[in-house]
Write a protein that holds these residues in place. Sequence first.
Motif, PDB file in Angstrom:
ATOM      1  N   TRP A  35      33.042  77.450  35.712  1.00  0.00           N
ATOM      2  CA  TRP A  35      32.631  78.137  36.955  1.00  0.00           C
ATOM      3  C   TRP A  35      33.774  78.923  37.570  1.00  0.00           C
ATOM      4  CZ3 TRP A  35      30.961  74.882  41.866  1.00  0.00           C
ATOM      5  CH2 TRP A  35      31.824  73.816  42.084  1.00  0.00           C
ATOM      6  N   ASP A  36      35.019  78.507  37.297  1.00  0.00           N
ATOM      7  CA  ASP A  36      36.161  79.314  37.756  1.00  0.00           C
ATOM      8  C   ASP A  36      36.078  80.736  37.214  1.00  0.00           C
ATOM      9  OD1 ASP A  36      36.996  76.389  37.436  1.00  0.00           O
ATOM     10  OD2 ASP A  36      38.656  77.153  38.646  1.00  0.00           O
ATOM     11  N   SER A  37      35.684  80.852  35.939  1.00  0.00           N
ATOM     12  CA  SER A  37      35.628  82.172  35.308  1.00  0.00           C
ATOM     13  C   SER A  37      34.571  83.065  35.941  1.00  0.00           C
ATOM     14  CB  SER A  37      35.319  82.033  33.812  1.00  0.00           C
ATOM     15  OG  SER A  37      36.529  82.081  33.102  1.00  0.00           O
ATOM     16  N   THR A 156      30.233  68.025  37.661  1.00  0.00           N
ATOM     17  CA  THR A 156      29.846  68.633  38.950  1.00  0.00           C
ATOM     18  C   THR A 156      30.920  69.561  39.467  1.00  0.00           C
ATOM     19  OG1 THR A 156      30.939  66.917  40.248  1.00  0.00           O
ATOM     20  CG2 THR A 156      28.613  66.587  39.747  1.00  0.00           C
ATOM     21  N   GLY A 157      32.157  69.425  38.931  1.00  0.00           N
ATOM     22  CA  GLY A 157      33.288  70.156  39.504  1.00  0.00           C
ATOM     23  C   GLY A 157      33.839  69.481  40.746  1.00  0.00           C
ATOM     24  N   ARG A 158      33.221  68.384  41.192  1.00  0.00           N
ATOM     25  CA  ARG A 158      33.681  67.667  42.403  1.00  0.00           C
ATOM     26  C   ARG A 158      34.231  66.304  41.955  1.00  0.00           C
ATOM     27  NH1 ARG A 158      30.271  66.098  46.187  1.00  0.00           N
ATOM     28  NH2 ARG A 158      28.494  65.753  44.812  1.00  0.00           N
ATOM     29  N   ARG A 338      42.912  64.784  50.037  1.00  0.00           N
ATOM     30  CA  ARG A 338      42.757  64.295  48.667  1.00  0.00           C
ATOM     31  C   ARG A 338      41.596  64.968  47.929  1.00  0.00           C
ATOM     32  NH1 ARG A 338      45.153  60.076  45.903  1.00  0.00           N
ATOM     33  NH2 ARG A 338      45.742  58.825  47.696  1.00  0.00           N
ATOM     34  N   TYR A 339      41.822  66.190  47.476  1.00  0.00           N
ATOM     35  CA  TYR A 339      40.972  66.821  46.466  1.00  0.00           C
ATOM     36  C   TYR A 339      39.525  66.963  46.930  1.00  0.00           C
ATOM     37  CZ  TYR A 339      40.829  67.938  41.382  1.00  0.00           C
ATOM     38  OH  TYR A 339      40.730  68.516  40.155  1.00  0.00           O
ATOM     39  N   TRP A 340      38.598  66.224  46.357  1.00  0.00           N
ATOM     40  CA  TRP A 340      37.188  66.394  46.748  1.00  0.00           C
ATOM     41  C   TRP A 340      36.722  65.320  47.730  1.00  0.00           C
ATOM     42  CZ3 TRP A 340      34.280  70.631  45.776  1.00  0.00           C
ATOM     43  CH2 TRP A 340      34.757  71.519  44.798  1.00  0.00           C
TER      44      TRP A 340
HETATM   45  C1  9YW Z   1      40.884  68.663  36.691  1.00  0.00           C
HETATM   46  C2  9YW Z   1      39.633  74.195  37.597  1.00  0.00           C
HETATM   47  C3  9YW Z   1      38.908  72.904  37.867  1.00  0.00           C
HETATM   48  C4  9YW Z   1      37.624  73.097  38.676  1.00  0.00           C
HETATM   49  C5  9YW Z   1      37.060  71.775  39.159  1.00  0.00           C
HETATM   50  C6  9YW Z   1      38.149  71.003  39.857  1.00  0.00           C
HETATM   51  C7  9YW Z   1      39.348  70.803  38.932  1.00  0.00           C
HETATM   52  C8  9YW Z   1      40.051  69.892  36.752  1.00  0.00           C
HETATM   53  O1  9YW Z   1      39.831  72.074  38.542  1.00  0.00           O
HETATM   54  O2  9YW Z   1      39.083  69.996  37.821  1.00  0.00           O
HETATM   55  O3  9YW Z   1      41.541  68.434  35.674  1.00  0.00           O
HETATM   56  O4  9YW Z   1      40.922  67.910  37.655  1.00  0.00           O
HETATM   57  O5  9YW Z   1      37.703  69.797  40.384  1.00  0.00           O
HETATM   58  O6  9YW Z   1      35.962  72.004  40.015  1.00  0.00           O
HETATM   59  O7  9YW Z   1      36.680  73.802  37.936  1.00  0.00           O
HETATM   60  O8  9YW Z   1      39.889  74.870  38.793  1.00  0.00           O
END
Ligand code: 9YW
Length: 410
Positions: A35-37, A156-158, A338-340
Amino acid sequence: MNLALDNEARAILAGNDRGGYTVPTAGLYPYQWNWDSIFAAMGFAEHDRARAWAEIETLFSGQWPNGMVPHILFHKVDPSYFPGPDIWGGVGPLPSSGISQPPVAATFIRCLYEQDKALGAAHVRALIPRLTDWHRWFITWRGEGGAICVSHPWETGRDNAPDWDAPFAAIEPVGVEEYRRRDTTHVVEDERPRSYEYDRYLYLVKLGRESGWDEAHIKADSPFRVADPTMTFILLRANRDLLALAREFGAPTDEIEGWIAAIGAGAERLWNPEIGAYDCLDIRSGQHSGVISNASFLSWYGGLHDDRMLAHFERIRGLTRFGVPSADPGHPAYEPRRYWRGPVWAMMNWLIAMGLDEAGHGDLAEALRLNTGEMIATGGFAEYFDPRDGTPAGGRNFTWTAAVWLAWAS
Ligand code: 9YW
């Protein structure tokens, strides 16, 4: 308008460009993330649309035969990141992870196409079947009565959201080989997941790899199967955009219409009457997570215009200077750096604001856009931000924050 920040954002995209794909940030994340891309493509599109399409096509070059588009493509091995391709053992055409990520692609492919139809048409024609295969993979392997699940929090990316605390408590990570994290050599420990979580992340990767990424096995046996608002609302929205593209290009539409109806109804499974909000539903235990996250506010983006989340949105926006925090500051699990588990993520704000705007809350959407722009102007192009004061956290020179600035927040 802020020319200095615009230039800095473009320089970040250029600096993270590895030729046809972009890394989220050097060192911490040296590969192509899914999803970053897509967000990167929207940033590139502000000055180079051909480069935007290339970013997306490189991502889809890693699509597996079963339709899955991996969450990481390991184009060139880089020891600064763990876990790498050997730990994942992906079985696609390129070295990759074995899970996916939120399917924002169809929505932004449609946006890119609308920006320049002449340039976009051939790209869209080629991408429609690929998007359809990917969305079918979600429905087949991640669908639970129309709600969309993940088999790993990374999907989920979270990554370390409080939503995973209860499902993780039920997992004993036996048999995980000794490993050395690399993330905490780039970012202070207090802004990253705990080792308790990494043990379980790696345990789930091991289960998947040992099955040869056999989705039927993972669906039936994985201890981690959680229906999630990120995936459910984003896929619902993505299917609507895919349907619009399919109609315009004369591609089949019946199947996509069926998915929209199924997810539209299934999203209700994520409604937790106890807190009166959308949250996660652990399919294994039947329990809701009880946490309002920034993903809970993607219901409008998903096209659900019922406004039941509005009072929560206004309450949570009133609690911190910068929003939308990734966890409710009123919840005991909230940790603002802390991150998410608390920080603000610019690209989540963009999605939330898109939905608010479409649901008739243009004033709230615009306020969130201005707040996000001010946050970036305060903290720079960080990975995420402290909701209390906008100070930067996580990685720096971050692709999606730069892209969101260029495409939306500036
Ligand atoms: C990790 C790249 C990614 C995101 C995720 C984010 C993090 C990777 O970084 O995960 O190794 O922790 O949580 O949403 O796509 O930016």
